[in-house]
Design a protein around this motif. Sequence first.
Motif, PDB file in Angstrom:
ATOM      1  N   UNK A  65      62.827  10.480  39.417  1.00 37.64           N
ATOM      2  CA  UNK A  65      62.216   9.226  39.992  1.00 37.64           C
ATOM      3  C   UNK A  65      60.579   9.296  39.705  1.00 37.64           C
ATOM      4  N   UNK A  66      60.087   9.797  38.877  1.00 39.54           N
ATOM      5  CA  UNK A  66      58.789   9.882  38.582  1.00 39.54           C
ATOM      6  C   UNK A  66      58.307   8.525  38.520  1.00 39.54           C
ATOM      7  N   UNK A  67      58.923   7.609  37.852  1.00 37.72           N
ATOM      8  CA  UNK A  67      58.671   6.266  37.503  1.00 37.72           C
ATOM      9  C   UNK A  67      58.493   5.405  38.925  1.00 37.72           C
ATOM     10  N   UNK A  68      59.290   5.928  40.254  1.00 40.50           N
ATOM     11  CA  UNK A  68      59.045   5.184  41.299  1.00 40.50           C
ATOM     12  C   UNK A  68      57.734   5.613  42.271  1.00 40.50           C
ATOM     13  N   UNK A  69      57.672   7.046  41.934  1.00 39.84           N
ATOM     14  CA  UNK A  69      56.601   7.601  42.755  1.00 39.84           C
ATOM     15  C   UNK A  69      55.237   7.265  42.066  1.00 39.84           C
ATOM     16  N   UNK A  70      55.041   7.206  40.746  1.00 42.56           N
ATOM     17  CA  UNK A  70      53.772   6.817  40.238  1.00 42.56           C
ATOM     18  C   UNK A  70      53.515   5.454  40.419  1.00 42.56           C
ATOM     19  N   UNK A  71      54.623   4.580  40.243  1.00 41.03           N
ATOM     20  CA  UNK A  71      54.197   3.229  40.290  1.00 41.03           C
ATOM     21  C   UNK A  71      54.023   2.837  41.789  1.00 41.03           C
ATOM     22  N   UNK A  72      54.525   3.422  42.916  1.00 40.60           N
ATOM     23  CA  UNK A  72      54.294   3.336  44.315  1.00 40.60           C
ATOM     24  C   UNK A  72      52.912   3.722  44.520  1.00 40.60           C
ATOM     25  N   UNK A  74      50.597   3.789  42.402  1.00 39.08           N
ATOM     26  CA  UNK A  74      49.564   2.841  42.014  1.00 39.08           C
ATOM     27  C   UNK A  74      49.349   1.640  42.744  1.00 39.08           C
ATOM     28  N   UNK A  75      50.401   1.232  43.422  1.00 42.41           N
ATOM     29  CA  UNK A  75      50.437   0.073  44.398  1.00 42.41           C
ATOM     30  C   UNK A  75      49.743   0.420  45.637  1.00 42.41           C
ATOM     31  N   UNK A  76      49.665   1.482  46.084  1.00 39.75           N
ATOM     32  CA  UNK A  76      49.068   2.191  47.063  1.00 39.75           C
ATOM     33  C   UNK A  76      47.441   2.163  46.847  1.00 39.75           C
ATOM     34  N   UNK A  77      47.141   2.429  45.664  1.00 39.81           N
ATOM     35  CA  UNK A  77      45.946   2.431  45.174  1.00 39.81           C
ATOM     36  C   UNK A  77      45.328   1.074  45.002  1.00 39.81           C
ATOM     37  N   UNK A 330      57.952  11.814  20.610  1.00 44.00           N
ATOM     38  CA  UNK A 330      57.378  11.077  21.634  1.00 44.00           C
ATOM     39  C   UNK A 330      58.597  10.487  22.325  1.00 44.00           C
ATOM     40  N   UNK A 331      58.708  10.837  23.626  1.00 45.73           N
ATOM     41  CA  UNK A 331      59.916   9.987  24.224  1.00 45.73           C
ATOM     42  C   UNK A 331      59.482   9.639  25.791  1.00 45.73           C
ATOM     43  N   UNK A 332      60.131   8.905  26.363  1.00 43.55           N
ATOM     44  CA  UNK A 332      59.879   8.412  27.894  1.00 43.55           C
ATOM     45  C   UNK A 332      59.950   9.868  28.741  1.00 43.55           C
ATOM     46  N   UNK A 333      59.460  10.836  28.852  1.00 40.35           N
ATOM     47  CA  UNK A 333      59.562  11.788  29.822  1.00 40.35           C
ATOM     48  C   UNK A 333      59.086  11.418  31.169  1.00 40.35           C
ATOM     49  N   UNK A 334      58.128  10.941  31.330  1.00 41.99           N
ATOM     50  CA  UNK A 334      57.559  11.190  32.678  1.00 41.99           C
ATOM     51  C   UNK A 334      56.438  10.011  32.933  1.00 41.99           C
ATOM     52  N   UNK A 335      56.370   9.636  34.276  1.00 42.19           N
ATOM     53  CA  UNK A 335      55.396   8.596  34.509  1.00 42.19           C
ATOM     54  C   UNK A 335      54.363   9.304  35.301  1.00 42.19           C
ATOM     55  N   UNK A 336      53.206   9.101  35.509  1.00 41.81           N
ATOM     56  CA  UNK A 336      51.996   9.319  36.244  1.00 41.81           C
ATOM     57  C   UNK A 336      51.276   8.430  36.584  1.00 41.81           C
ATOM     58  N   UNK A 337      49.967   8.428  37.342  1.00 38.89           N
ATOM     59  CA  UNK A 337      49.031   7.489  37.981  1.00 38.89           C
ATOM     60  C   UNK A 337      47.550   8.174  37.316  1.00 38.89           C
ATOM     61  N   UNK A 338      47.145   7.368  36.574  1.00 40.01           N
ATOM     62  CA  UNK A 338      45.564   7.420  36.196  1.00 40.01           C
ATOM     63  C   UNK A 338      44.656   7.029  37.230  1.00 40.01           C
ATOM     64  N   UNK A 339      43.854   7.996  37.513  1.00 41.46           N
ATOM     65  CA  UNK A 339      42.843   7.399  38.846  1.00 41.46           C
ATOM     66  C   UNK A 339      41.407   7.660  38.335  1.00 41.46           C
ATOM     67  N   UNK A 340      41.112   8.245  37.316  1.00 39.78           N
ATOM     68  CA  UNK A 340      39.716   8.213  37.105  1.00 39.78           C
ATOM     69  C   UNK A 340      39.352   8.923  35.685  1.00 39.78           C
ATOM     70  N   UNK A 341      38.209   9.112  35.466  1.00 38.40           N
ATOM     71  CA  UNK A 341      37.532   9.777  34.415  1.00 38.40           C
ATOM     72  C   UNK A 341      36.653  10.822  34.646  1.00 38.40           C
TER      73      UNK A 341
END
Length: 398
Positions: A65-72, A74-77, A330-341
């Motif tokens: 459920x990485x897709x749901x954790x990362x997208x949610x 993202x919505x929280x941010x 390259x495959x769709x392994x995982x979803x994460x949330x980019x929050x900075x540089x």
Amino acid sequence: MLSIPIKPFLVASALIVSMSSAYAQDNLVNSLKINASEKSKESFKFTDVVNIENTSIKNQGSSGTCWSYSANSFLESEMIRMGKKPVELSQIFSARNAYIEKGRNYVRMHGAVSLGDGGAFHDVINMYKKYGAVPQSVYTGLNYGTDKNKFAEMAAIGEGVLKAVVSNPNGELTPNWEKAYTAVIDSYLGQAPKSFQYNGKTYTPETFAKEVVGINADDYVEISSLQEHPYYTKFTLMVPDNWSFDQVYNVKMNELTDIIDNALKNGYSVAWAGDVSEKSFSWKNGVAFVPEKKVEDMTADEKADLFNGPKKEAVVTEEMRQKAFDNYTTTDDHGMHIVGISKDQNGKEYYIVKNSWGQSNDYKGYLYMSKEFAKYKATAIMLHKKAVPTAIAKKLGV
């Protein structure tokens, strides 16, 4: 789009068989433990350039459920960016609704489509638009005696129900199959609340999404980059977890990082989907980059030193990116949330990335991803359409 399969044969093995992605989270994290160096954290000196406010690190447990954790996340941010007090949104509420929709799709397609607990960022947006949202405190999805997600048994039983349905033993489908399938999901995750109390007020998921979260689902776009499709048009990203066949916008490879940079520098975070199975991705050390020399060609000493401080990187080309997508590296392994540089001691910029594997690495749940890695290994990104640079947005028509 986003499950967590293991190379080789990443695409099929953990995505088509539903119970596989429930194991894949643990398997991938365990496999990445070997990608580490002894003195990595003390060898890198990161200085933040942009750091967008985000909510606490979560742990998706044994679930795809990485897709749901990362997208949610993202919505929280997004709530924070809009001046709202963030609410930890129920990741499993999004996933539960997506599983019901995925089951319907699986039956409609006579079983000839992906099944499992993987998904894509747009699944969260689509479920938010259709079903609303609830706080995590209202719907944890932990209805079976564990304190973390553990989905293998649920997925296996759900798959068995759906396979029995599409075999059509009665010669004609009854209307009861969906009740049976939903009952399996709800037995493990709990029934979705029709109404609930939050801060002394009664909400439905729909009114909570409108009045508290306040996000417009139509404001978000997914973007990818593949040579095989015309640039600045939309195409269906052909990965198994895109079970809803949603489309993404196509841009040139270097524009992926142009878009991410523009977003971050203007206060918008970005959801990133991609491949993290590379040996140059270290979860333990919290660093991902594209080494100038292929890891398989390195000496034992070079491998041991791989994450001990900044290294020279390969220059990624569009041809490299397309080839990696074509040959399953390259495959769709995982979803994460980019929050900075952030910059290393040599001035090279990395993205600050929030993960959903708990706080077990050197940076307590965050990692630093080089821009070459981000554009090479991304399958798609999602962000607010106003975060896209004006010139690119005009070409895309957003």
